[in-house]
Design an enzyme around this catalytic site. Structure first.
Site, PDB file in Angstrom:
ATOM      1  N   GLY A   1      -1.094   0.588  -5.023  1.00  0.00           N
ATOM      2  CA  GLY A   1      -2.417   0.102  -4.743  1.00  0.00           C
ATOM      3  C   GLY A   1      -3.335   0.747  -5.300  1.00  0.00           C
TER       4      GLY A   1
ATOM      5  CG  ASN B   1       3.118  -0.387   3.026  1.00  0.00           C
ATOM      6  OD1 ASN B   1       4.427   0.315   2.653  1.00  0.00           O
ATOM      7  ND2 ASN B   1       2.657  -1.202   2.473  1.00  0.00           N
ATOM      8  N   GLY B   2       1.609  -2.503   5.269  1.00  0.00           N
ATOM      9  CA  GLY B   2       2.183  -3.865   5.687  1.00  0.00           C
ATOM     10  C   GLY B   2       1.317  -4.779   6.127  1.00  0.00           C
TER      11      GLY B   2
ATOM     12  CB  SER C   1       9.207  -3.663 -12.815  1.00  0.00           C
ATOM     13  OG  SER C   1       8.395  -4.713 -13.122  1.00  0.00           O
TER      14      SER C   1
ATOM     15  CB  CYS D   1      -0.761   0.101   1.106  1.00  0.00           C
ATOM     16  SG  CYS D   1      -2.035  -1.426   1.314  1.00  0.00           S
TER      17      CYS D   1
ATOM     18  CG  ASP E   1       8.150 -10.272 -16.222  1.00  0.00           C
ATOM     19  OD1 ASP E   1       8.151  -9.089 -16.034  1.00  0.00           O
ATOM     20  OD2 ASP E   1       7.099 -10.827 -16.614  1.00  0.00           O
TER      21      ASP E   1
ATOM     22  CB  CYS F   1      13.148  -9.882   4.200  1.00  0.00           C
ATOM     23  SG  CYS F   1      11.990 -11.460   4.282  1.00  0.00           S
TER      24      CYS F   1
ATOM     25  CE1 TYR G   1       5.524  -5.588 -10.939  1.00  0.00           C
ATOM     26  CE2 TYR G   1       4.787  -6.115  -8.783  1.00  0.00           C
ATOM     27  CZ  TYR G   1       4.656  -5.748 -10.061  1.00  0.00           C
ATOM     28  OH  TYR G   1       3.486  -5.819 -10.711  1.00  0.00           O
TER      29      TYR G   1
ATOM     30  CB  CYS H   1      10.208  -5.954   1.167  1.00  0.00           C
ATOM     31  SG  CYS H   1       9.456  -6.773  -0.155  1.00  0.00           S
TER      32      CYS H   1
END
Length: 479
Positions: A44, A122-123, A308, A16, A370, A456, A267, A261
């Site tokens: 989002g 967000n999360g 992306s 988000c 990709d 992560c 992306y 992340c």
């Protein structure tokens, strides 16, 4: 998003986007929040919302407007004009937890004895079900099914036992576990908080006497604000007229334990953003360069799958010396929320979004870049688009490793049995998608994309930055 729509999603769902503003000169901030959210729309497209308050006015008053769909669909000049206030928060949502309904749209606004509390999150919390049950048994009545309401309740409750709202946020952080970047609007303060692992990004900006908090720096650029710095993992920042920016780092953990992340860089984020000092654009260029170094192949042109994949394709072309080309035309007016053909083949959804340029690939050996392959349900169709346009060979390169595990921290990576790489080696995947060759980015390259920052990689390795939940918290993932 309804399940029938989600079935067509090949890419992992975005996070988000959150945005906050506080004008010390008492000017209205709704316009700035609106443009900030437009810049975060890629994070989002299911719902959007803005809540504002007047720091010089009544403590319990706030104006809020929330809608399903895109920002420019949910807000017009009249609605923005009606949002009067010099402090506010905004949100764009992709639902990783909680159904896609207007009730679950953010920001959440709670009225309680200390005034009004607005929250954008967000999360994804991994202990949300347990906390929700605890709150319910002490009398809480929930209006939504999202994690964010649990956070808002805890902040409100802890505020009754705390000297300040920022102290209440800190005490709530001691209860919640998982991924979160929060922006909290209180009657007189704007607060930003980031989980100790730093899963989700959050940064601070300034324009004149107006301060901003945003998921990505590109949103600050859009409104002409100066980037000040990132909110550090575990940090709470409090913005007020009395003290400016105040920092609390008591919840920070050693840098070695951080877990940003990696898919923010591969992306999710816009390429013109910088996250924790690292250019997203440069990260994607590097991914393409590493693919060219580790998995070369003879070809005539390198192309990217929009959007992306384009930067990684440029990096591959730069490293390999093979010309970069544009092979796909993307329908710019089709977002994730367009009405997908419920009973038709998945290929229809791809055809609506992408078309191949025959002039770019006819008679050529093509390397197609990709960012990921999740279920593999559209990769075969995209490969076929190039063949139908006359490509003699299609070699696919992927700027991330194979997805092997689900994500519990805000990225919509599905259960293992839905992942094409689960129970399949690379050659088997190549046959499924119909490419002449297939190669993924090596796992050891990931940290190099971000200059050695701790990240992560759980969705690739099964080793998460923090211990994942034992129970099936979202009804769709396995341990």
């Amino acid at each position: 998003m309804e399940q029938i729509e989600r079935d067509f999603e090949e890419k992992p769902g975005e996070e988000c986007g959150v945005f906050g503003a506080y004008d010390f000169d008492n000017g209205d901030v709704a316009h700035s929040i609106y443009y900030g959210l437009l810049s975060l729309q890629h994070r989002g497209q299911e719902s959007c919302g803005i809540a504002v308050s007047d720091t010089e006015g009544p403590w319990g008053k706030a104006s809020v407007h929330k809608e399903m769909g895109l920002v420019n669909e949910g807000f017009d000049a009249e609605k923005i004009q009606a949002l009067k206030g010099n402090i506010g928060v905004g949100h764009v949502r992709y639902s990783t937890a909680g159904s896609s309904t207007r009730e679950n749209a953010q920001p959440l606004v709670i009225h309680y004895v200390k005034g009004v509390l607005g929250l954008a999150h967000n999360g994804n919390l991994i202990n949300a079900p347990k906390l929700r049950e605890e709150l319910a048994y002490t009398g809480a009545i929930f209006q939504t099914t999202i994690d964010s309401e649990v956070i808002a309740y805890y902040i409100a409750r802890k505020r009754l036992q705390s000297k300040s709202v920022e102290e209440a946020v800190g005490r709530a952080m001691e209860k919640i576990q998982g991924a979160y970047s929060l922006i909290v609007m209180s009657p007189r303060k704007l607060i930003g908080a980031r989980d100790p692992y730093g899963f989700r990004p959050l940064c601070i900006g300034k324009r004149g006497n107006t301060y901003f908090l945003a998921s990505e720096s590109c949103a600050l650029d859009t409104i002409g604000a100066e980037f000040i710095r990132n909110v550090e993992p575990g940090e709470i920042v409090t913005i007020s007229k009395e003290e400016g920016i105040k920092s609390d780092k008591s919840h920070c953990i050693p840098k070695e334990q951080h877990g940003r992340c990696i898919f923010e860089y591969i992306y999710f984020a816009r390429p013109d953003s910088h996250i924790d000092g690292v250019s997203v654009y440069q990260s994607r260029l590097l991914a393409g360069k590493y693919l060219a170094m580790d998995s070369p192949v003879e070809a005539d042109v390198v192309v990217g799958v929009p959007e992306s994949g384009n930067c990684a394709a440029m990096g591959y072309a730069m490293e390999s010396g093979i010309p970069y080309g544009m092979a796909f035309v993307k329908n710019a007016y089709v977002g994730r929320t367009f009405i997908k053909p419920g009973q038709k083949n998945r290929e229809d959804a791809v055809g609506i979004k992408l078309n191949a340029l025959r002039e770019a690939v006819d008679g050529k050996r093509v390397i197609m870049i990709d960012d990921s392959i999740v279920r593999g349900t559209t990769s075969d169709r995209i490969v076929n688009l190039l063949r139908e346009a006359g490509a003699t060979e299609v070699h696919m390169r992927v700027s991330s490793p194979p997805f092997l595990w689900p994500c519990y921290f805000g990225t919509d990576v599905p259960a293992r049995e839905q992942l094409i790489a689960y129970h399949r080696d690379i050659e088997a995947i190549r046959k499924v998608i119909g490419a002449d060759s297939l190669a993924y980015l090596k796992e050891e390259r990931l940290s190099q994309l971000v200059g050695g920052l701790e990240i992560c990689k759980g969705c690739f390795t099964g080793r998460y930055a923090m211990e994942p939940p034992v129970e099936n918290i979202r009804g769709e993932f396995e341990k």
